[in-house]
Design a protein around this motif. Structure first.
Motif, PDB file in Angstrom:
ATOM      1  N   ILE A   1      26.331  41.990  31.437  1.00  0.00           N
ATOM      2  CA  ILE A   1      26.545  43.340  31.993  1.00  0.00           C
ATOM      3  C   ILE A   1      27.594  44.049  31.133  1.00  0.00           C
ATOM      4  N   GLN A   2      27.258  45.231  30.681  1.00  0.00           N
ATOM      5  CA  GLN A   2      28.150  45.982  29.799  1.00  0.00           C
ATOM      6  C   GLN A   2      29.022  46.996  30.540  1.00  0.00           C
ATOM      7  N   LYS A   3      28.454  47.663  31.555  1.00  0.00           N
ATOM      8  CA  LYS A   3      29.195  48.739  32.229  1.00  0.00           C
ATOM      9  C   LYS A   3      28.731  48.845  33.685  1.00  0.00           C
ATOM     10  N   ILE A   4      29.697  48.897  34.587  1.00  0.00           N
ATOM     11  CA  ILE A   4      29.412  49.021  36.017  1.00  0.00           C
ATOM     12  C   ILE A   4      29.916  50.373  36.510  1.00  0.00           C
ATOM     13  N   VAL A   5      29.125  51.018  37.338  1.00  0.00           N
ATOM     14  CA  VAL A   5      29.604  52.179  38.079  1.00  0.00           C
ATOM     15  C   VAL A   5      29.695  51.788  39.546  1.00  0.00           C
ATOM     16  N   ILE A   6      30.884  52.014  40.122  1.00  0.00           N
ATOM     17  CA  ILE A   6      31.091  51.766  41.549  1.00  0.00           C
ATOM     18  C   ILE A   6      30.995  53.097  42.285  1.00  0.00           C
ATOM     19  N   PHE A   7      30.030  53.209  43.175  1.00  0.00           N
ATOM     20  CA  PHE A   7      29.940  54.365  44.057  1.00  0.00           C
ATOM     21  C   PHE A   7      30.701  54.045  45.344  1.00  0.00           C
ATOM     22  N   THR A   8      31.594  54.924  45.757  1.00  0.00           N
ATOM     23  CA  THR A   8      32.333  54.727  46.994  1.00  0.00           C
ATOM     24  C   THR A   8      32.882  56.079  47.444  1.00  0.00           C
ATOM     25  N   ASP A   9      33.817  56.078  48.401  1.00  0.00           N
ATOM     26  CA  ASP A   9      34.470  57.343  48.759  1.00  0.00           C
ATOM     27  C   ASP A   9      35.977  57.144  48.772  1.00  0.00           C
ATOM     28  N   LYS A  10      36.688  58.257  48.769  1.00  0.00           N
ATOM     29  CA  LYS A  10      38.143  58.198  48.629  1.00  0.00           C
ATOM     30  C   LYS A  10      38.809  57.488  49.805  1.00  0.00           C
ATOM     31  N   GLY A  11      38.229  57.621  50.996  1.00  0.00           N
ATOM     32  CA  GLY A  11      38.797  56.956  52.157  1.00  0.00           C
ATOM     33  C   GLY A  11      38.787  55.446  52.018  1.00  0.00           C
ATOM     34  N   LEU A  12      37.688  54.904  51.512  1.00  0.00           N
ATOM     35  CA  LEU A  12      37.591  53.455  51.336  1.00  0.00           C
ATOM     36  C   LEU A  12      38.516  52.964  50.228  1.00  0.00           C
ATOM     37  N   LEU A  13      38.658  53.779  49.196  1.00  0.00           N
ATOM     38  CA  LEU A  13      39.609  53.426  48.138  1.00  0.00           C
ATOM     39  C   LEU A  13      41.019  53.329  48.697  1.00  0.00           C
ATOM     40  N   LYS A  14      41.379  54.313  49.535  1.00  0.00           N
ATOM     41  CA  LYS A  14      42.721  54.346  50.117  1.00  0.00           C
ATOM     42  C   LYS A  14      42.960  53.158  51.035  1.00  0.00           C
ATOM     43  N   LEU A  15      41.922  52.753  51.764  1.00  0.00           N
ATOM     44  CA  LEU A  15      42.036  51.615  52.676  1.00  0.00           C
ATOM     45  C   LEU A  15      42.061  50.272  51.942  1.00  0.00           C
ATOM     46  N   GLY A  16      41.778  50.290  50.647  1.00  0.00           N
ATOM     47  CA  GLY A  16      41.777  49.055  49.866  1.00  0.00           C
ATOM     48  C   GLY A  16      40.503  48.239  49.988  1.00  0.00           C
ATOM     49  N   LEU A  17      39.440  48.852  50.521  1.00  0.00           N
ATOM     50  CA  LEU A  17      38.208  48.097  50.732  1.00  0.00           C
ATOM     51  C   LEU A  17      37.407  47.871  49.448  1.00  0.00           C
ATOM     52  N   VAL A  18      37.836  48.514  48.378  1.00  0.00           N
ATOM     53  CA  VAL A  18      37.164  48.298  47.097  1.00  0.00           C
ATOM     54  C   VAL A  18      37.994  47.361  46.212  1.00  0.00           C
ATOM     55  N   ASP A  19      39.128  46.924  46.713  1.00  0.00           N
ATOM     56  CA  ASP A  19      40.047  46.125  45.903  1.00  0.00           C
ATOM     57  C   ASP A  19      39.436  44.805  45.449  1.00  0.00           C
ATOM     58  N   VAL A  20      38.755  44.104  46.350  1.00  0.00           N
ATOM     59  CA  VAL A  20      38.191  42.796  45.983  1.00  0.00           C
ATOM     60  C   VAL A  20      37.134  42.931  44.888  1.00  0.00           C
ATOM     61  N   PRO A  21      36.139  43.851  45.032  1.00  0.00           N
ATOM     62  CA  PRO A  21      35.181  44.010  43.931  1.00  0.00           C
ATOM     63  C   PRO A  21      35.850  44.401  42.614  1.00  0.00           C
ATOM     64  N   ILE A  22      36.840  45.299  42.670  1.00  0.00           N
ATOM     65  CA  ILE A  22      37.526  45.715  41.439  1.00  0.00           C
ATOM     66  C   ILE A  22      38.220  44.521  40.789  1.00  0.00           C
ATOM     67  N   LYS A  23      38.905  43.715  41.600  1.00  0.00           N
ATOM     68  CA  LYS A  23      39.622  42.549  41.072  1.00  0.00           C
ATOM     69  C   LYS A  23      38.656  41.592  40.373  1.00  0.00           C
ATOM     70  N   ILE A  24      37.513  41.352  40.996  1.00  0.00           N
ATOM     71  CA  ILE A  24      36.531  40.429  40.408  1.00  0.00           C
ATOM     72  C   ILE A  24      35.974  40.998  39.103  1.00  0.00           C
ATOM     73  N   ILE A  25      35.679  42.302  39.095  1.00  0.00           N
ATOM     74  CA  ILE A  25      35.151  42.947  37.889  1.00  0.00           C
ATOM     75  C   ILE A  25      36.163  42.851  36.752  1.00  0.00           C
ATOM     76  N   GLU A  26      37.429  43.113  37.070  1.00  0.00           N
ATOM     77  CA  GLU A  26      38.472  43.068  36.035  1.00  0.00           C
ATOM     78  C   GLU A  26      38.663  41.644  35.518  1.00  0.00           C
ATOM     79  N   GLU A  27      38.596  40.673  36.425  1.00  0.00           N
ATOM     80  CA  GLU A  27      38.738  39.278  35.983  1.00  0.00           C
ATOM     81  C   GLU A  27      37.579  38.855  35.077  1.00  0.00           C
TER      82      GLU A  27
END
Length: 385
Positions: free
Chosen positions: A31-57
């Protein structure tokens, strides 16, 4: 009941306490490039943190698109897809509710400039899957992670329209109850009742079949026995997990059969007055079920026997049917969802327009076991004015 039937569903589904962590195994090295679709509320709540952490790792490049409005019209959906196309991604992750997942599903088949969302309104089967997609629902309600549908508003018609194309079915789904733990009660309630509508409508649909009934009945059981606890108790994680699974099963039931007049008549309420989809369905749920009762009471009796754990199996079909409809009404009331259009200042002089718009949703009205005439639609709308 249909005698010929089929089922299409997501290829890979992971559910349970640690479903999110399965993302690490899903993301391949090519996989070369991922786009994460979400909304600002979920970002603020930290609900995207786990997927982001895994992608970065994993060391994979990614971009987040979080400007998706609630229940977008087709222009707004196209704007997000145009942003997506600039990224030239080869993998999509959607973290969110129905609107987020619907836009992501559209993006997965509109990665080129060959077609637009507007083109799909006219012919939804034009486009083919171009980008692998993974859905992580943050509500136990829409079932969008399971369906081939994307709902968009059409402002010029004051209506919402469903784009249906099996190419939009997700490649991966992660069902993790932690995603719904801190959902505000009004959103948990309205999306939960949306899932409830999916289950009961699909079970009583003219296109119901043995496959859809398997999922619809299980969904109905899970949802009716857990929705109040899941929506009113933030710590009821087991009930929330069951709601998430029930919502997914109800989404599969949609794919295998289809919703009916509740959804058909609710689309103008969202399209013209921007009433939240789950709320508009909740408003119409009891009136439509009472309208349909003469032709679905046997089915409601079957549902009673499945759902009511301490129920009297010796009750008559009529009493079982009445009980089920009353329970639907009680759930909406206990969850404090509005049941009248007066709450939204819908004037009675708009009735003719509502009827005309509702009768346009033939894709769903044909699923209703009892024919809905314009006069029937008028009478149903009058009950909620």
């Amino acid at each position: 009941m249909l005698t010929d039937y089929s089922l299409k569903m997501p290829k890979n589904i992971h559910a349970g306490e640690h479903a999110l962590e399965q993302l690490e195994e899903i993301l391949s090295d090519d996989i070369q490039k991922i786009v994460i679709f979400t909304d600002k509320g979920l970002l603020k709540l930290g609900l995207v943190d786990v997927p982001i952490k895994i992608i970065e790792e994993k060391g994979i490049n990614y971009t987040i698109l979080s400007d998706i409005p609630a229940e977008p019209n087709y222009h707004q959906a196209q704007t997000m897809i145009d942003e997506f196309k600039k990224e030239k991604a080869d993998f999509i992750i959607a973290v969110g509710g129905g609107s987020v997942m619907d836009v992501a599903k559209l993006a997965s088949i509109l990665a080129t400039d060959e077609y637009t969302v507007k083109d799909l309104l006219e012919n939804p089967l034009l486009a083919k899957k171009q980008v692998t997609s993974l859905m992580i629902p943050s509500t136990a309600g829409t079932g969008a992670e399971a369906t081939p549908n994307a709902i968009v508003g059409v402002p010029e018609k004051d209506l919402k329209i469903g784009i249906v194309n099996s190419e939009m079915i997700a490649d991966f789904v992660l069902l993790d109850g932690r995603m719904t733990k801190d959902l505000p009660k009004p959103i948990a309630a309205s999306t939960g009742v949306d899932a409830l509508c999916h289950a009961i409508e699909c079970f009583t649909s003219a296109k119901a079949n043995p496959i859809s009934n398997t999922f619809a009945l299980e969904a109905l059981d899970l949802i009716m026995n857990n929705i109040i606890e899941a929506c009113t108790n933030p710590d009821a994680l087991d009930a929330k997990r069951k709601m998430l699974l029930g919502s997914f099963y109800a989404g599969i039931a949609i794919t295998a059969s289809g919703t009916t007049a509740v959804h058909a008549l609710s689309y103008p309420l969202g399209g013209k007055y921007h009433i939240a989809h789950g709320v508009s369905n909740a408003i119409l749920l009891t009136p439509v079920m009472k309208f349909n009762e003469p032709v679905i009471k046997d089915l409601l009796a079957v549902a009673y026997d499945r759902v009511v754990k301490d129920g009297d199996k010796e009750l008559s079909v009529d009493k079982k049917s009445t009980y089920m409809i009353n329970q639907l009404e009680i759930i909406v009331k206990v969850l404090e969802i509005p049941t009248s259009l007066k709450t939204f200042n819908v004037p009675e002089e708009d009735l003719d327009g509502l009827v005309a718009a509702g009768m346009e949703v033939t894709r769903l009205l044909v699923n209703n076991k009892r024919e809905v005439t314009p006069e029937d639609a008028r009478n149903i709308y009058l009950q909620i004015m």
